[in-house]
Design a protein around this motif. Sequence first.
Motif, PDB file in Angstrom:
ATOM      1  N   ALA A 433      37.028   2.438   1.843  1.00  0.00           N
ATOM      2  CA  ALA A 433      36.073   3.548   1.916  1.00  0.00           C
ATOM      3  C   ALA A 433      34.918   3.162   2.821  1.00  0.00           C
ATOM      4  N   PRO A 434      34.365   4.121   3.566  1.00  0.00           N
ATOM      5  CA  PRO A 434      33.142   3.850   4.313  1.00  0.00           C
ATOM      6  C   PRO A 434      31.966   3.732   3.352  1.00  0.00           C
ATOM      7  N   PRO A 435      30.837   3.215   3.811  1.00  0.00           N
ATOM      8  CA  PRO A 435      29.676   3.090   2.917  1.00  0.00           C
ATOM      9  C   PRO A 435      29.265   4.439   2.342  1.00  0.00           C
ATOM     10  N   GLY A 436      28.901   4.425   1.041  1.00  0.00           N
ATOM     11  CA  GLY A 436      28.412   5.622   0.390  1.00  0.00           C
ATOM     12  C   GLY A 436      29.479   6.556  -0.125  1.00  0.00           C
ATOM     13  N   ALA A 437      30.755   6.134  -0.111  1.00  0.00           N
ATOM     14  CA  ALA A 437      31.843   7.008  -0.554  1.00  0.00           C
ATOM     15  C   ALA A 437      32.158   6.854  -2.039  1.00  0.00           C
ATOM     16  N   PHE A 786      40.269  -6.145  -3.901  1.00  0.00           N
ATOM     17  CA  PHE A 786      39.693  -6.341  -2.576  1.00  0.00           C
ATOM     18  C   PHE A 786      39.102  -5.017  -2.103  1.00  0.00           C
ATOM     19  N   ALA A 787      37.867  -5.056  -1.626  1.00  0.00           N
ATOM     20  CA  ALA A 787      37.195  -3.844  -1.162  1.00  0.00           C
ATOM     21  C   ALA A 787      36.669  -4.064   0.240  1.00  0.00           C
ATOM     22  N   SER A 788      36.870  -3.065   1.092  1.00  0.00           N
ATOM     23  CA  SER A 788      36.349  -3.129   2.447  1.00  0.00           C
ATOM     24  C   SER A 788      36.290  -1.724   3.020  1.00  0.00           C
ATOM     25  N   GLN A 789      35.785  -1.624   4.239  1.00  0.00           N
ATOM     26  CA  GLN A 789      35.550  -0.322   4.829  1.00  0.00           C
ATOM     27  C   GLN A 789      36.728   0.197   5.636  1.00  0.00           C
ATOM     28  N   ARG A 790      37.630  -0.683   6.009  1.00  0.00           N
ATOM     29  CA  ARG A 790      38.798  -0.272   6.788  1.00  0.00           C
ATOM     30  C   ARG A 790      40.040  -0.931   6.198  1.00  0.00           C
ATOM     31  N   LEU A 791      41.149  -0.241   6.339  1.00  0.00           N
ATOM     32  CA  LEU A 791      42.397  -0.778   5.801  1.00  0.00           C
ATOM     33  C   LEU A 791      42.816  -2.048   6.522  1.00  0.00           C
ATOM     34  N   GLY A 809      37.977   7.426   1.570  1.00  0.00           N
ATOM     35  CA  GLY A 809      37.551   8.044   2.815  1.00  0.00           C
ATOM     36  C   GLY A 809      37.896   7.154   3.991  1.00  0.00           C
ATOM     37  N   ALA A 810      37.676   7.685   5.183  1.00  0.00           N
ATOM     38  CA  ALA A 810      37.910   6.942   6.423  1.00  0.00           C
ATOM     39  C   ALA A 810      36.897   7.418   7.447  1.00  0.00           C
ATOM     40  N   ASP A 811      36.488   6.498   8.324  1.00  0.00           N
ATOM     41  CA  ASP A 811      35.417   6.811   9.265  1.00  0.00           C
ATOM     42  C   ASP A 811      35.859   7.719  10.401  1.00  0.00           C
ATOM     43  N   ARG A 836      40.092  16.094   2.416  1.00  0.00           N
ATOM     44  CA  ARG A 836      39.555  16.299   1.079  1.00  0.00           C
ATOM     45  C   ARG A 836      38.689  15.154   0.561  1.00  0.00           C
ATOM     46  N   LEU A 837      38.661  14.023   1.244  1.00  0.00           N
ATOM     47  CA  LEU A 837      37.872  12.880   0.772  1.00  0.00           C
ATOM     48  C   LEU A 837      36.461  13.010   1.338  1.00  0.00           C
ATOM     49  N   THR A 838      35.654  13.795   0.672  1.00  0.00           N
ATOM     50  CA  THR A 838      34.348  14.189   1.180  1.00  0.00           C
ATOM     51  C   THR A 838      33.197  13.341   0.666  1.00  0.00           C
ATOM     52  N   GLY A 839      33.472  12.333  -0.136  1.00  0.00           N
ATOM     53  CA  GLY A 839      32.394  11.535  -0.705  1.00  0.00           C
ATOM     54  C   GLY A 839      31.909  12.104  -2.026  1.00  0.00           C
ATOM     55  N   PRO A 840      31.002  11.394  -2.711  1.00  0.00           N
ATOM     56  CA  PRO A 840      30.524  11.842  -4.033  1.00  0.00           C
ATOM     57  C   PRO A 840      29.916  13.237  -3.984  1.00  0.00           C
ATOM     58  N   ARG A 841      30.250  14.033  -4.999  1.00  0.00           N
ATOM     59  CA  ARG A 841      29.701  15.369  -5.164  1.00  0.00           C
ATOM     60  C   ARG A 841      29.081  15.470  -6.547  1.00  0.00           C
ATOM     61  N   ARG A 842      28.587  16.643  -6.868  1.00  0.00           N
ATOM     62  CA  ARG A 842      27.958  16.844  -8.174  1.00  0.00           C
ATOM     63  C   ARG A 842      28.950  16.605  -9.309  1.00  0.00           C
ATOM     64  N   ASP A 843      30.222  16.938  -9.079  1.00  0.00           N
ATOM     65  CA  ASP A 843      31.218  16.800 -10.145  1.00  0.00           C
ATOM     66  C   ASP A 843      32.010  15.511 -10.063  1.00  0.00           C
ATOM     67  N   GLY A 844      31.658  14.594  -9.158  1.00  0.00           N
ATOM     68  CA  GLY A 844      32.347  13.320  -9.100  1.00  0.00           C
ATOM     69  C   GLY A 844      32.710  12.920  -7.682  1.00  0.00           C
ATOM     70  N   ALA A 845      33.323  11.751  -7.572  1.00  0.00           N
ATOM     71  CA  ALA A 845      33.730  11.199  -6.276  1.00  0.00           C
ATOM     72  C   ALA A 845      35.243  11.290  -6.146  1.00  0.00           C
ATOM     73  N   PRO A 846      35.767  12.063  -5.182  1.00  0.00           N
ATOM     74  CA  PRO A 846      37.226  12.195  -5.041  1.00  0.00           C
ATOM     75  C   PRO A 846      37.831  10.986  -4.340  1.00  0.00           C
ATOM     76  N   PHE A 847      39.077  10.697  -4.670  1.00  0.00           N
ATOM     77  CA  PHE A 847      39.791   9.603  -4.009  1.00  0.00           C
ATOM     78  C   PHE A 847      41.291   9.839  -4.137  1.00  0.00           C
ATOM     79  N   LEU A 848      42.021   9.206  -3.251  1.00  0.00           N
ATOM     80  CA  LEU A 848      43.482   9.227  -3.305  1.00  0.00           C
ATOM     81  C   LEU A 848      43.941   7.913  -3.903  1.00  0.00           C
ATOM     82  N   ALA A 849      44.711   7.991  -4.977  1.00  0.00           N
ATOM     83  CA  ALA A 849      45.227   6.797  -5.654  1.00  0.00           C
ATOM     84  C   ALA A 849      46.716   6.668  -5.366  1.00  0.00           C
TER      85      ALA A 849
END
Length: 994
Positions: A433-437, A786-791, A809-811, A836-849
């Motif tokens: 994920a990019p920063p802030g996602a 492992f966490a990072s900003q790019r695959l 998300g992706a940059d 659809r991976l728009t970052g955190p919203r009022r109802d939560g943070a979406p992600f693809l698992a």
Amino acid sequence: MQRMAERKDFAEMTEAMRLDLSGALETRGHAIVGWYISDPDAALVEIEQLNLHSCRAVAREVGLDLDNILEERARLWPQLMRWEAAYFITWTLTSVLTKEERRQLKAEYAANAREAGSIGETQRFYLRSEVMAARHAAFTQRVLSALRAHDVSAGIINPHEALRISREAMYREISGSEWRPSLPGDKVMARCPEDDVTKPKADCLLWPPLSEQLFYCDAVTRGGQRVDFGDNAYGCVDMYLGPEDVRPFVELSATVGLDRIPWRAAVVIEGCGRSAMQLKDIGASFLTMFPGNSDLRHAFRFLREAREQENHISVRLRASFATWAPVEEAAKLRRRISTLAQRIEGWGNAKTTTVVGDPLEGVMSTAPGLGLASTANSALALLGDALLMLPWNRTASPWESGSVLFRRPDGGIWPYDPAGSRKRPLVVDIFVAPPGAGKSVLANTINIGLCLSSAVLGTQGAKLPLIGKADIGKSAEGFVRLIQEALGPRRRREAIFTSLQFVPGHEFNIFDLQVGCEYPLPLERAFLQNFLALATLPPDQSTPFEGMAQLISLVIDESCRLCTEAGGSAKHYRAGHEPEVDRAIESYGIKLHHELPYWRDAVNALCDVGEYRLAERAQRHAVPILEDLIGAVRTDQVRDMFDSLKLAETSEKASQIFERYIADLIRRFPTLNAPTRLDFGPARIIVLDLQYVAPTGSAAANRQTEMMYLLARHILARNFFLHPEYLAFVPDHVKDYHCQRFTEVYETVKRVDYDEWHRTQGSPLVRAQAELDVREGRKHNVQLGFASQRLSDMGDGIIAQSTARFVLGADDQRERDEIIERFGLTEASAKIVRHRLTGPRRDGAPFLAIFRAEQAHYEQFLVNSLGPVELWALSTTPGDTSLRNRLYEKVGFSEGLRRLSKVFPNGSAMDEIERRTTARLRTGDALDRVEAGVVDELARELIEGHGLGLVLRPHERTARNDLATAAEQLVPASGRAETGISRPTRSIDVPPLP
């Protein structure tokens, strides 16, 4: 479904299922009822069963006070989630049998009845048949195979569970109960007959009828559209004309799910062949002169052509729906019936009716498993179209329950078990994920779930799991603080967050051994080999000098040997270095037998009296440190083997290069050349912040980062990979102690997380160590993250072995395409990554698992929804964490979170901070000073209860001038910034905060 799909994918899957099931549904005798229920009102009951009940129980066992977090989840999640379930009910009728088989069936029934004798009003268990059972089992297995062959998770439920589902479907107020039917084979309590019965029948000793068990109150019909069952009133909606455009059932369920109304559906398909509508076909042909019959003739011709050209059979289709509301809220029921009917009609332009003749029969048409009858109009549909309308195409979780709950965008509950369990024995997670996602918050959510999962249960009782994290920055500080406060002041040392620095008090000796051991275990030797290989490698190279690996191995052995030989270089014991050790030696009357005693003697003596913790502290002074390597490389044993080895690159001897690099290492990192002081004691959760010791920007800086990641891995996980097999390398006098330790550690779930993994790019030794941990993690019960900003930061080895991929998300488009191609995503999942991976919203943070569980592949679009208290506790945004820490300091942990969540229920104050910062920058102040001042101002308002903090005060206002003063303080914030005028503020005389 295990993966998301589009309409074209559904069409391909139903075509394949049609081929699998055509033979069974071509003639009469078999039927499938696709039954579905969605109930937002039952969400809390389901959430309690799937998550909260077990989390509370585990928290009590471990001693974690997380009531505020769990209660907030109980308040929030039912508003966002809904309970749903889908079942296929397979029917086999006696019409499937031949004439001879039906004769045998009657004879079998009669023989069973004679053998059972008179049983009265009880369950007629004699109505069983091996012939029917064989036919039904074969048909059910055929349906099951057709689903599983196309990545649809399905299983067979037992009769007790099936009857419980039927009962709860009729009486929604008892959902989640512990009711269990009494069936043949169960223990049953004898019932006393009535007093006037002189000859009681056998049914007093047998299982009561199912009707008496299932129905506990009468159904009351009110008018032509409503019937009352228990506490709820039900209304039915029947489909009297099928959809013009056949669409997947998931489109209907997702649409109605957003309306948050409870409803259920029963779609019945029966094998009937052409005989079902044969009379109507003949009639339409005879009555061709009537215009209305032309559509019928065209429809029958279409079905005949499909059968003749594609062998596509037709089935009898009926669809009934129902919704409900509390009996006292008739208006709500009418609104829900209207909404449901509209949504069904929007499902491909179907036609519905709410007038079914008998509302009781209409509602019972949607009761699962009690009958095959339906008040809905019969239609003749192609089998492929009918299968598409069944509720098999929603996405589902491989876990029935879990200590973490995610949700689907339509509100469906999605449990996740971070402990892995048997469904995912190898747990290797990657976060992209990019920063802030929302990457850090998701990782912290999973770690909290791990602390509340079965991972805490071991042979030595319930304990926190062993979690170590190498962090860059303070993304996990909130998680550690949350666990510390939940543990209480006496146990807060079990969770530690610290920044690794080269300052006094942070000394760590890489040669620390297991207590009582004189030589490193194989895994410790491997670390020393790798670390020293990095330390003696030029910054711009990745391949060690020729012969350096062999030299390092020998020097490690020599340094340990020298520190164990009395009279040689063994470390002499000196009082005052470890006061607790000194007091223990005195209190136990330990006699150190040498004029100049050795630390090794103190270690052995303390082990003999069972003071292993103090023996470990004494051992830190008995083992080698970095400067001892220089003495070891000068010994005769090393010189004899390597004195003649000169390196072509520098024309130096290998031993000279080794000495030079070790001396430089001591000069640059003096905290590594001293006995360990970085003591974590009983800590089971350790987070190391490497921000101050892992720089970037040059070859030398990258080399230092490599070494620090390798060192952090050793500090965090040196005990994670202990195995009972290593007892062979342990001295006899401590073998019993280590046997218990090694066994406990081996059986405990451990987790190692690495944040900002891109810092290790160009570090082959660090990557090789991580890939080795990944490969052997399952054997040692170790999870990796492992966490990072790019695959591409992860490396092919880690990506290939990972069993869970969380994409937030992706940059850029290139990165999105790489994710899609690398994971082989379906087109539906690819669209999620792209749009659809728009970052955190009022109802939560979406992600693809993307999961691998039970040898199956899952792709799911999910949302991580947390409440404001939990969001504030786990926040990693610098402005939010600064504000949070100020409140922690002034009003305490729990009260600080309460105030923050009350004033900023979205879990962040960044919008307000940015608004005030922008306003103040217009006056020309420096940015860093403005931001700090804004945070201080907000903190004061929340602490003192003025400005935005007014919402924290009681609602009663006794003096009008207080309100005027409060308004005066709220307005000038923007006015001062716009005009540049500073106005004096007046204090508010209000009662203290509750």
